[in-house]
Design a protein around this motif. Structure first.
Motif, PDB file in Angstrom:
ATOM      1  N   PRO A 156       6.441 -12.038  -1.879  1.00  0.00           N
ATOM      2  CA  PRO A 156       6.994 -13.214  -2.568  1.00  0.00           C
ATOM      3  C   PRO A 156       7.297 -12.933  -4.032  1.00  0.00           C
ATOM      4  N   VAL A 157       8.371 -13.539  -4.508  1.00  0.00           N
ATOM      5  CA  VAL A 157       8.709 -13.584  -5.931  1.00  0.00           C
ATOM      6  C   VAL A 157       8.647 -15.057  -6.332  1.00  0.00           C
ATOM      7  N   THR A 203      -0.249 -10.840   5.373  1.00  0.00           N
ATOM      8  CA  THR A 203       0.751  -9.999   6.039  1.00  0.00           C
ATOM      9  C   THR A 203       0.759  -8.562   5.533  1.00  0.00           C
ATOM     10  N   GLY A 204      -0.026  -8.256   4.499  1.00  0.00           N
ATOM     11  CA  GLY A 204      -0.052  -6.899   3.979  1.00  0.00           C
ATOM     12  C   GLY A 204       0.934  -6.645   2.875  1.00  0.00           C
ATOM     13  N   GLY A 205       1.482  -7.705   2.284  1.00  0.00           N
ATOM     14  CA  GLY A 205       2.405  -7.537   1.170  1.00  0.00           C
ATOM     15  C   GLY A 205       1.711  -7.800  -0.154  1.00  0.00           C
ATOM     16  N   GLU A 206       2.499  -8.166  -1.155  1.00  0.00           N
ATOM     17  CA  GLU A 206       1.963  -8.482  -2.471  1.00  0.00           C
ATOM     18  C   GLU A 206       2.961  -9.358  -3.208  1.00  0.00           C
ATOM     19  N   MET A 237       0.855  -1.189   0.000  1.00  0.00           N
ATOM     20  CA  MET A 237       0.000   0.000   0.000  1.00  0.00           C
ATOM     21  C   MET A 237       0.888   1.235   0.000  1.00  0.00           C
ATOM     22  N   ILE A 238       0.692   2.122  -0.975  1.00  0.00           N
ATOM     23  CA  ILE A 238       1.470   3.357  -1.083  1.00  0.00           C
ATOM     24  C   ILE A 238       0.925   4.386  -0.098  1.00  0.00           C
ATOM     25  N   ALA A 239       1.870   5.080   0.582  1.00  0.00           N
ATOM     26  CA  ALA A 239       1.449   6.127   1.516  1.00  0.00           C
ATOM     27  C   ALA A 239       0.830   7.290   0.751  1.00  0.00           C
ATOM     28  N   GLU A 240      -0.306   7.805   1.195  1.00  0.00           N
ATOM     29  CA  GLU A 240      -1.005   8.898   0.527  1.00  0.00           C
ATOM     30  C   GLU A 240      -0.422  10.234   0.953  1.00  0.00           C
ATOM     31  N   GLY A 241      -0.478  11.253   0.002  1.00  0.00           N
ATOM     32  CA  GLY A 241       0.022  12.586   0.293  1.00  0.00           C
ATOM     33  C   GLY A 241      -1.106  13.591   0.474  1.00  0.00           C
ATOM     34  N   SER A 242      -0.733  14.826   0.814  1.00  0.00           N
ATOM     35  CA  SER A 242      -1.729  15.892   1.026  1.00  0.00           C
ATOM     36  C   SER A 242      -1.111  17.215   0.590  1.00  0.00           C
ATOM     37  N   ILE A 243      -1.973  18.237   0.369  1.00  0.00           N
ATOM     38  CA  ILE A 243      -1.536  19.579  -0.061  1.00  0.00           C
ATOM     39  C   ILE A 243      -1.748  20.552   1.091  1.00  0.00           C
ATOM     40  N   SER A 244      -0.749  21.402   1.299  1.00  0.00           N
ATOM     41  CA  SER A 244      -0.852  22.454   2.322  1.00  0.00           C
ATOM     42  C   SER A 244      -0.319  23.763   1.747  1.00  0.00           C
ATOM     43  N   LEU A 245      -0.692  24.899   2.374  1.00  0.00           N
ATOM     44  CA  LEU A 245      -0.259  26.228   1.954  1.00  0.00           C
ATOM     45  C   LEU A 245       0.676  26.790   3.012  1.00  0.00           C
ATOM     46  N   GLN A 299      -1.580 -16.100  -0.513  1.00  0.00           N
ATOM     47  CA  GLN A 299      -2.257 -16.046   0.783  1.00  0.00           C
ATOM     48  C   GLN A 299      -1.357 -15.439   1.848  1.00  0.00           C
ATOM     49  N   ILE A 300      -0.078 -15.795   1.835  1.00  0.00           N
ATOM     50  CA  ILE A 300       0.866 -15.213   2.803  1.00  0.00           C
ATOM     51  C   ILE A 300       0.998 -13.713   2.586  1.00  0.00           C
TER      52      ILE A 300
END
Length: 794
Positions: A195-196, A735-738, A1-9, A730-731
Motif C-alpha cells: 500500500p501507498v 500478505t507479506g508486503g509492506e 523480504m529481499i532474497a538472500e545471496g550466497s558465495i561459491s567457488l 494489517q493487509i
C-alpha cells in the motif's frame, strides 16, 4: 523480504594447491621469526601477510556471488488506484486534493518508478471504486465512484490471476474501505500487497453523522425513534445544530449540541410520529453554527467535505388497520373504554363479540314436535331453522363486524374465520365457552399464525375460569395451578416492574420523573384476579401491591411461538379513567400502546422485506415477498407485481418521477415455499419505497404490502476522512508486503526484483576481479612492509 545471496567457488581444483601454498608460506614466516624478539610487531606482520596471501589465493579460486531475482517480463505486477469520491478530500493546509496528488504521482511515475517497474514486470493497471476495472494509462481517473470496495477489488484481482505469476499489488489509496464488514477475510492465495497511503491524518476539519439507526416503538407519542452519533475533527467545542426535515422540507425537530473532540462522538436522539401510516422518509443534517452580527448563521465552509453531513432516514409506522377480536362473557365497562380508546387510532380496529346470555340446557319438552327454537320468540323476526335462537346456544352481540356474516355463528371455528384478525382479547369468559377445537385453534393462531393474545382480569378469567391445563391456559405467561387462597386486602396500588421501566410502550410519559409522578397519582384498583408466578422467559411489566405491601403480577407478557401473549390481571382498569379527564386520556393511551405492542409483529398474508446483499459494494438490496393463503400457509404459483420508487431529496423538498418507478422481475425462491425474490441495485442517494401486490391462481387479490430503505453510499464513503493506515498496514503484514512511502517509490521499485516472485531466475557475479579485493591485498602488503620498517624488523 529481499532474497538472500550466497558465495561459491568456480575453480575448486585450485583449492588444494592454494591451501598447501598458504600453509607452507605460514610455516616459513613463523620459522623466520624463530628466535627473534619481534614480539607483537612480528605477529602483526604475519597476520597482514596472511590476509594478503588469502585474498590473492581467493582470486585464483574465482569466487562468485550468487542469488536469484524475478525474471524480467515473466511476472505480472498490478497497480491498483482508488477512484472513489473520497479522493476528492482536501487535507488541511493543502491546495490539492488526494486525487490530484494521486494523479501527479502517476504522471511523474511514467518516466520514473512506473517506467522502472515496467522494465522488470508486466504491469497491469486497474481502478477501483464500487467495482474493479482495468485502465490503459490511468487517464480515466475521475474520482466519482460512490464507494471504495477495496477489499473486494483485492480479492477479485487475486481470483482473476489465480494460476498466473502475479508478483504483487501496488495499492494507491487512503485505506477507507466501505466493504469491510468486521474482521478481514482470509487472504489465502493473495500475493503481497504494497500500500501507498494517500492523505494526511492531521489537522483535518470535518463533521459527520455516523451509526444511524431507526426503531419503531409502540410508544404512542413517538412511534419512531431515530438515533445517530455525531463525530468531528478540528471542531471540538464548536456549536452544532442537528435538524430533521420531512419530505416537504419542513423542519420536524431540531437539536443543538457542541462538537466533540477529535475521535469523540456525541449521541443524537429524535422521537417522531409520522403523520402518515407506512413508509416515510426524512433527512437528518448537521451543521456548524458561526456567530455573526445578526445572529446565528449556518455555515460549513471550513469543512473538508459536506457529503457526510446529511443522511436519509426511513421510518415505517406499519400498515393497518389491525383488527382485534374482543370476546367477553358479559357486557362490561372495560369494553366500553377500550373501544373508545382504540377508535382514536386509525391503525387499530376493535371487533366485539359479547355474550348477552349464557346457553341453557336443551328441554325435553318443546312447544311443538321437532321445534328447537325458543317458543317465546315464535312469531317474531327470523324464525328460520338457522336463524332462530336456540336454548343450547349463548346469545351473542356482535359489534363492528366487517359484514353481516362475520362472527354470525359465534367465535370462529376455522382458520379462515379467525386468522384475518391480528389479536384476540378474552375478558370475563370461562374456558367452557370454547370447544376443544376452538381452544386448539386459538393456540395455533398465536404460535403458528403469529397473532397476539391478551386475557383481562374479569372474574371468570384465569383460574376462576378453569383455564388450567387447557390449550389457552398453556400459552398464558403465568401459572394457574400454584395458587393459595388469598383474599385482597384493601385497595391495590399499580406500579411498573423493573422490566416495565425498560419498555417504551409500558410507559405513558417520556421521562422517569413524570412517569413516577403519574403512577403516584393513579387511583387504586379494587379487583385483581390472582394468578401464580410468571413462567420462565416471561416479563413482569407491572405489579399491584395491597395495603400489606405484597406485590401481585398485574401485567405479564411473553413470546409464544411466533406470536405474543399477555395477562392483565386487573379487573377494573376502567377506574383509572374515572378519576379525571387527564387520567382518562392516560388510560386511553395505555390501552392503545398495549394493543399496538400486541400486534406490532403480527404477520400479514403478504409481507415485504428488503435486506442488503452481503458483501455487495454497490449497495444491492434483496427484496423478499412472503405470500400466504387463507390458512396462512405458504402460497405458491402466485402472481407478484413489485415496483420500486426512488424518493430523492433535492434541497428543501423531495422529488419523485413517475418514469423512475421500476417494475422488477420477481422469481420464486429456490429454498423456501411461498417466498418470491428480486434484487435491486440503487443508482443514486435516495430513499426507496417498494410496493407489492399479490394475486392467487384464481386472480383474486391476496394482499398488498410496502417497505422501504435508504441508499447513501456517499455518506458511507465519507464516514471517515482520516487515512486508515492501520488497515493498510494489517493487509500488508498479512500478505507479506509492506507499506511504501510515496516519496520512496523510486528506490523501492529498484529493489523490487530482488524480492520473491512466482518466476525467478538465478544470477551470479564474479568477486575475483573486484578492485576492492586487489586493493585489500596490496594494502596489507604495504602495511606489512611499513610495519617492519617502523619496528626495524628484517
Amino acid at each position: 523480504m529481499i532474497a538472500e545471496g550466497s558465495i561459491s567457488l568456480s575453480a575448486t581444483n585450485w583449492l588444494v594447491p592454494l591451501g598447501a601454498a598458504v600453509a607452507i608460506t605460514l610455516l616459513l614466516m613463523f620459522w623466520g621469526l624463530r628466535g627473534s624478539r619481534a614480539g607483537a610487531a612480528g605477529a602483526g606482520s604475519v597476520v597482514l601477510k596472511l590476509i594478503a596471501l588469502t585474498a590473492l589465493a581467493l582470486c585464483l579460486a574465482e569466487p562468485l556471488w550468487n542469488g536469484s531475482r524475478a525474471r524480467p517480463g515473466a511476472n505480472v505486477f498490478a497497480v491498483l488506484a482508488d477512484n472513489s469520491q473520497g479522493m476528492q478530500i482536501h487535507d488541511a493546509g493543502r491546495t490539492t486534493s488526494r486525487g490530484e496528488d494521486l494523479r501527479e504521482l502517476l504522471d511523474r511515475g511514467r518516466v520514473g518508478w512506473l517506467g522502472t517497474l515496467g522494465d522488470g514486470f508486466e504491469v497491469r493497471r486497474y481502478l477501483f471504486d464500487s467495482r474493479l476495472q482495468s485502465s490503459r494509462d490511468f487517464t480515466d481517473l475521475d474520482f466519482q465512484g460512490r464507494s471504495s470496495a477495496m477489499i473486494t477489488a483485492l480479492r477479485s484481482l487475486a481470483e482473476r490471476y489465480q494460476g498466473h505469476p502475479l508478483a504483487g499489488i501496488l495499492l494507491l489509496t487512503d485505506g477507507n474501505a466501505t466493504d469491510l464488514r468486521g474482521q478481514l477475510p482470509s487472504w489465502k492465495g493473495m500475493p503481497p500487497v504494497y500500500p501507498v497511503v494517500l492523505g494526511d491524518a492531521f489537522r483535518l476539519k470535518d463533521v459527520s453523522i455516523r451509526q444511524l439507526t431507526t426503531e419503531r416503538s409502540a410508544f404512542e407519542d413517538a412511534p419512531v425513534v431515530v438515533q445517530a452519533r455525531v463525530e468531528s475533527h478540528g471542531f471540538g467545542g464548536t456549536p452544532l445544530v442537528a435538524r430533521l426535515t420531512d419530505q416537504a422540507g419542513k423542519s420536524i425537530q431540531e437539536q443543538s449540541l457542541s462538537a466533540p473532540g477529535d475521535g469523540g462522538g456525541s449521541p443524537l436522539r429524535f422521537q417522531i410520529k409520522p403523520t402518515a401510516a407506512g413508509v416515510s422518509f426524512f433527512e437528518l443534517g448537521v451543521r456548524t453554527l458561526a456567530e455573526s452580527g445578526t445572529g446565528a448563521a449556518v455555515t460549513n465552509s471550513a469543512e473538508a467535505t459536506l457529503a457526510n453531513n446529511t443522511r436519509i432516514v426511513m421510518a415505517d409506522r406499519g400498515h393497518g388497520p389491525h383488527r382485534i377480536l374482543y370476546v367477553s362473557g358479559r357486557p362490561n365497562w372495560e369494553f366500553k373504554f377500550l373501544n373508545r380508546a382504540l377508535q382514536e387510532d386509525d391503525q387499530l380496529q376493535l371487533v366485539g363479540l359479547i355474550r348477552v346470555a349464557k346457553r341453557e340446557p336443551k328441554f325435553e319438552f318443546r312447544g311443538r314436535a321437532g321445534e328447537t327454537g325458543n317458543p317465546l320468540f315464535r312469531g317474531f323476526g327470523d324464525q328460520s331453522r338457522e336463524g332462530a335462537e336456540r336454548y343450547d346456544q349463548p346469545v351473542l352481540s356482535r359489534i363492528n363486524p366487517r359484514d353481516a356474516l362475520e362472527l354470525r355463528s359465534g367465535f370462529p371455528r376455522t382458520a379462515e374465520e379467525l386468522y384475518p384478525f391480528s389479536a384476540v382479547i378474552v375478558d370475563d369468559l370461562e374456558a367452557g365457552f370454547f370447544s376443544a377445537d376452538q381452544a386448539a385453534l386459538l393456540q395455533r393462531f398465536v404460535s403458528e399464525r403469529g397473532g397476539g393474545f391478551l386475557m383481562l382480569g374479569g372474574m371468570e378469567s384465569f383460574q376462576q375460569g378453569d383455564y388450567r391445563r387447557t390449550p389457552i391456559g398453556d400459552m398464558l405467561p403465568v401459572y394457574l395451578d400454584r395458587l393459595e387462597e388469598v383474599k385482597s386486602s384493601g385497595p391495590m396500588r399499580f406500579a411498573l416492574g423493573r422490566e416495565g421501566w425498560l419498555l417504551p410502550w409500558a410507559r405513558i410519559r417520556d421521562n422517569e420523573s413524570d412517569e413516577r409522578a403519574r403512577l403516584e397519582g393513579m387511583p387504586h384498583f379494587e379487583v385483581v384476579n390472582r394468578v401464580g408466578d410468571a413462567k420462565p422467559g416471561a416479563s413482569v411489566v407491572a405489579t399491584v401491591a395491597d395495603e400489606a405491601g405484597q406485590d401481585v403480577p398485574a401485567l405479564v407478557v411473553q413470546r409464544f411461538g411466533l406470536g405474543r401473549t399477555a395477562a392483565l390481571t386487573v379487573g377494573d382498569v376502567w377506574r383509572w379513567g374515572m378519576k379525571d379527564a387527564a387520567s382518562h386520556a392516560d388510560m386511553d393511551k395505555g390501552w392503545r400502546q398495549l394493543v399496538r405492542w400486541l400486534v406490532s409483529e403480527t404477520p400479514n398474508r403478504v409481507d415485504l422485506s428488503a435486506e442488503p446483499v452481503e458483501g455487495d459494494p454497490n449497495g444491492a438490496m434483496r427484496i423478499q415477498v412472503r405470500a400466504r393463503d387463507a390458512n396462512y400457509l405458504p402460497l405458491d404459483n402466485a402472481a407478484v407485481t413489485l415496483e420500486v420508487e426512488p424518493i430523492v431529496f433535492r434541497g428543501a423538498k423531495t422529488s419523485t418521477n413517475q418514469s423512475q418507478i421500476l417494475r422488477l422481475q420477481v422469481e420464486p425462491s429456490g429454498t423456501e415455499p411461498g417466498v418470491y425474490e428480486a434484487t435491486y441495485v440503487p443508482r443514486q442517494t435516495a430513499g426507496y419505497r417498494a410496493r407489492v401486490t399479490v394475486h392467487d391462481t384464481a386472480h383474486a387479490e391476496v394482499g398488498r404490502a410496502e417497505t422501504g430503505w435508504t441508499s447513501d453510499l456517499a455518506a458511507e464513503e465519507f464516514a471517515s476522512l482520516v487515512p486508515n493506515r492501520g488497515l493498510l498496514e494489517q493487509i500488508a503484514r498479512t500478505t507479506g508486503g509492506e507499506v511504501v512511502p510515496a516519496s520512496k517509490l523510486d528506490d523501492w521499485v529498484k529493489h523490487l526484483a530482488a524480492r520473491p516472485a512466482p518466476v525467478m531466475e538465478p544470477w551470479s557475479r564474479p568477486l575475483w576481479n573486484l578492485p576492492a579485493l586487489f586493493a585489500l591485498a596490496m594494502g596489507c602488503l604495504v602495511a606489512e612492509w611499513g610495519l617492519r620498517r617502523w619496528k626495524g624488523l628484517p
